[in-house]
Design a protein around this motif. Structure first.
Motif, short mmCIF file in Angstrom:
data_model
loop_
_atom_site.label_atom_id
_atom_site.label_comp_id
_atom_site.label_asym_id
_atom_site.label_seq_id
_atom_site.Cartn_x
_atom_site.Cartn_y
_atom_site.Cartn_z
N PRO A 72 0.84 -1.20 0.00
CA PRO A 72 0.00 0.00 0.00
C PRO A 72 0.88 1.25 0.00
CG PRO A 72 -0.50 -1.45 1.88
CD PRO A 72 0.79 -1.92 1.29
N SER A 73 0.47 2.24 -0.79
CA SER A 73 1.30 3.44 -0.91
C SER A 73 0.44 4.69 -0.81
CB SER A 73 2.02 3.39 -2.26
OG SER A 73 2.57 4.64 -2.57
N ALA A 83 6.67 2.08 2.66
CA ALA A 83 5.99 2.04 1.36
C ALA A 83 6.95 1.66 0.23
CB ALA A 83 5.34 3.40 1.07
N THR A 150 0.67 5.12 9.84
CA THR A 150 1.89 5.33 10.64
C THR A 150 1.58 5.92 12.02
OG1 THR A 150 2.14 7.52 9.62
CG2 THR A 150 3.40 5.73 8.63
C1 FAD Z 1 10.20 16.51 5.84
C2 FAD Z 1 9.44 15.43 6.58
C3 FAD Z 1 8.97 15.69 7.87
C4 FAD Z 1 8.26 14.70 8.56
N1 FAD Z 1 7.83 14.99 9.82
C5 FAD Z 1 7.13 14.05 10.49
C6 FAD Z 1 6.67 14.34 11.81
O1 FAD Z 1 6.91 15.40 12.38
N2 FAD Z 1 5.96 13.36 12.43
C7 FAD Z 1 5.69 12.16 11.84
O2 FAD Z 1 5.01 11.32 12.45
N3 FAD Z 1 6.14 11.88 10.60
C8 FAD Z 1 6.85 12.78 9.92
N4 FAD Z 1 7.30 12.49 8.67
C9 FAD Z 1 7.08 11.12 8.11
C10 FAD Z 1 5.83 10.98 7.22
O3 FAD Z 1 5.45 12.20 6.64
C11 FAD Z 1 4.66 10.37 8.01
O4 FAD Z 1 5.02 9.08 8.43
C12 FAD Z 1 3.36 10.30 7.19
O5 FAD Z 1 2.30 9.96 8.07
C13 FAD Z 1 3.41 9.28 6.05
O6 FAD Z 1 2.27 9.46 5.23
P1 FAD Z 1 2.32 9.06 3.68
O7 FAD Z 1 0.95 9.24 3.12
O8 FAD Z 1 3.39 9.77 3.00
O9 FAD Z 1 2.63 7.50 3.81
P2 FAD Z 1 3.61 6.58 2.94
O10 FAD Z 1 5.01 7.01 3.08
O11 FAD Z 1 3.08 6.47 1.55
O12 FAD Z 1 3.40 5.19 3.69
C14 FAD Z 1 3.75 5.04 5.03
C15 FAD Z 1 3.30 3.64 5.51
O13 FAD Z 1 1.88 3.57 5.51
C16 FAD Z 1 1.41 2.55 4.63
N5 FAD Z 1 0.22 3.09 3.96
C17 FAD Z 1 0.11 4.22 3.22
N6 FAD Z 1 -1.16 4.42 2.85
C18 FAD Z 1 -1.88 3.38 3.36
C19 FAD Z 1 -3.25 3.00 3.31
N7 FAD Z 1 -4.16 3.75 2.67
N8 FAD Z 1 -3.62 1.87 3.96
C20 FAD Z 1 -2.73 1.09 4.62
N9 FAD Z 1 -1.42 1.40 4.69
C21 FAD Z 1 -1.00 2.53 4.07
C22 FAD Z 1 2.57 2.26 3.70
O14 FAD Z 1 2.53 0.94 3.22
C23 FAD Z 1 3.75 2.51 4.61
O15 FAD Z 1 4.00 1.39 5.40
C24 FAD Z 1 8.02 13.45 7.95
C25 FAD Z 1 8.48 13.19 6.66
C26 FAD Z 1 9.18 14.17 5.99
C27 FAD Z 1 9.65 13.86 4.60
#
Ligand code: FAD
Length: 469
Positions: A72-73, A83, A150
């Motif tokens: 899942p992404s 992801a 997450t």
């Molecule tokens: C500059 C920067 C700052 C950040 N700051 C923080 C912060 O302060 N706090 C924090 O917690 N995180 C932070 N993050 C990390 C990230 O943004 C979080 O973890 C965010 O919640 C990930 O969301 P995403 O949609 O990009 O997930 P993805 O990266 O696409 O996926 C994350 C995980 O979730 C799974 N997933 C995604 N979508 C689904 C779905 N619909 N159903 C089931 N599983 C799914 C994926 O398989 C993967 O395991 C930061 C990242 C960056 C780049």
């Protein structure tokens, strides 16, 4: 998976949900096969872009029948490799499922598809004077589904808690294709196991989230931000205690070391708002006092911090522009360190009361043997959460750097275990931290986690190899 199985699966998916839902375009494979983690090479077989829960169900059913693994992404901003598709999996991207229903202003909820961008939800709910208070630097790209998978933290956990607190209902599809509708929009529902919780923070290993009903809260009053320079980390904790005891409502308490600030100033070309150089810096955000009396109280409180010697310098933002400029200093740290070269990073947490003792013990354990490899520390210190980054020194080759950094890790994790800390505060385990899990989970907990995985995904096809093998 052989190429004939893949061809057959893709043909079945195209016939079932539409030919335009599948891509094997080389750019798409690279873009959607990876997250923010730079440590792995993406190698997916195909990307599928479903448009509704029913289509997710059909795709998973086909993959399950053929024994094909699925990743899942979401917005691909994850920092643990959760992801990443590195092993010929099919990536299921929720990007096209971004519909947001109207805000229910009586219940203070909104129902959105999993691919809705976090910031888009903020914008939509703000128009009704409400917000979903999960907030961090990657909100312009991250998805609600990814935030939930997450159990994301961010900069306002000190005020609102983690994502888990703000999810009322979930629609989830299991690898078998079965669709679960969990809790709807009920605030109260004590009917045995709350299965919704199994999908929050489990990184897409138990089911695919397709829709969520989010709990909202009133948009905070205008906030204001102060930025402090401090002599050392002990003073940072002193300031934290003072802020907690103050009459102001603290909405963020973030720290960064001098090295982190220098990286942001240099890479982002920003201005240092303080007149002198300090070892540590704190960003304090509070709800802005509304009356003249309270504003005066705030000025006096800041002066007291300086007079007492806790802080070396301080500035209070005088306009929304200055608030943004100060936040940019904190939010730019991760990206700016990355611009300086290879970074070995960790995201740890400790009980707040043990954080100082941990840092001192770890410092002592490192001794003088790691000179030139000083960690850059920043993060959500008000939640006991530190981002620890070590930069590859110029002139040191990568294998040597990793070998030495792992030595530092060994000292850090042994000390972390002693103080009952966590190897992953908010980024998750994904691929990146699997080998560290034993520091935070007992063998019994590991066994129960494996048993749970086996219940939801007995063929081990959904995000296999993430969290544990
Ligand atoms: C500059 C920067 C700052 C950040 N700051 C923080 C912060 O302060 N706090 C924090 O917690 N995180 C932070 N993050 C990390 C990230 O943004 C979080 O973890 C965010 O919640 C990930 O969301 P995403 O949609 O990009 O997930 P993805 O990266 O696409 O996926 C994350 C995980 O979730 C799974 N997933 C995604 N979508 C689904 C779905 N619909 N159903 C089931 N599983 C799914 C994926 O398989 C993967 O395991 C930061 C990242 C960056 C780049």
């Amino acid at each position: 998976m052989t190429s004939s199985v893949l061809d057959q699966v893709l043909e079945e998916i195209k016939n079932s949900v539409g030919r335009d839902r599948v891509s094997i375009d080389a750019d798409d494979l690279i873009t959607y096969g990876r997250d923010w983690t730079k440590a792995y090479a993406p190698k997916p077989s195909a990307i599928v872009f479903p448009r509704c829960t029913q289509e997710v169900s059909q795709v998973l059913k086909i993959c399950s029948a053929q024994g094909v693994a699925v990743v899942p992404s979401g917005g691909r901003t994850g920092l643990a490799g959760g992801a990443m598709a590195t092993n010929g999996e099919i990536v299921l991207s929720l990007t096209r499922m971004n519909h947001m229903a109207d805000v229910d202003s009586i219940a203070q909820t909104i129902t959105v598809e999993a691919g809705a961008i976090t910031e888009a939800v903020h914008q939509k709910t703000a128009a009704q004077g409400l917000t979903w208070p999960v907030d961090f630097a990657s909100k312009g790209s991250s998805h609600i589904g990814g935030n939930i998978a997450t159990n994301a933290g961010g900069v306002r956990v000190i005020r609102y808690g983690l994502t888990r607190n703000w999810v009322l209902g979930l629609k989830v599809v299991l690898m078998s294709g079965e669709i679960l509708d969990l809790n709807g929009s009920l605030e109260k529902n004590n009917t045995g196991f709350d299965l919704r919780q199994a999908f929050i923070g489990t990184e897409g290993t138990l089911g695919v989230i397709t829709e969520a009903t989010l709990k909202l809260t009133r948009l905070p009053a205008e906030s204001t931000v102060a930025f402090f320079g401090l002599k050392d980390l002990d003073r940072v904790f002193d300031l934290f205690l003072r802020a907690r005891k103050s009459p102001f409502l603290v909405t963020a308490f973030e720290c960064l070391s001098r090295g982190c600030l220098e990286a942001v100033l240099e890479v982002q070309g920003l201005r240092d708002p303080l007149p002198s150089v300090s070892e540590q810096y704190v960003l304090l955000e509070i709800e802005k006092p509304q009356s003249a009396d309270q504003l005066e109280l705030l000025d006096q409180w800041l002066l007291d911090c300086l007079d007492s010697g806790i802080t070396e310098s301080a500035t209070l933002a005088q306009s929304p522009k200055e608030v943004q400029e100060i936040w940019a200093l904190r939010e730019g740290v991760a990206e700016s360190l990355g611009h300086r070269g290879r970074v070995h990073k960790h995201d740890i947490s400790l009980p707040l009361s043990k954080l100082q003792a941990f840092l001192k013990d770890w410092g002592r354990a490192l001794g003088t043997q790691y000179q030139g490899m000083e960690p850059y520390i920043f993060g959500h210190i008000g939640d006991g959460n530190l981002h620890v980054n070590v930069l590859q020194p110029k002139g040191m080759n990568s294998p040597e750097f990793e070998r030495i950094a792992e030595g530092m890790d060994a000292e850090m994790f042994a000390t972390l275990k002693k103080y009952q800390g966590s190897v992953s505060a908010e980024h998750g385990i994904g691929l990146l931290k699997k080998n560290l899990l034993e520091f935070s989970k007992t063998p019994v907990e590991m066994q129960l986690m494996r048993s749970l995985k086996n219940v939801f995904d007995p063929k081990n096809l959904l995000n296999p190899g993430k969290i544990f093998d």
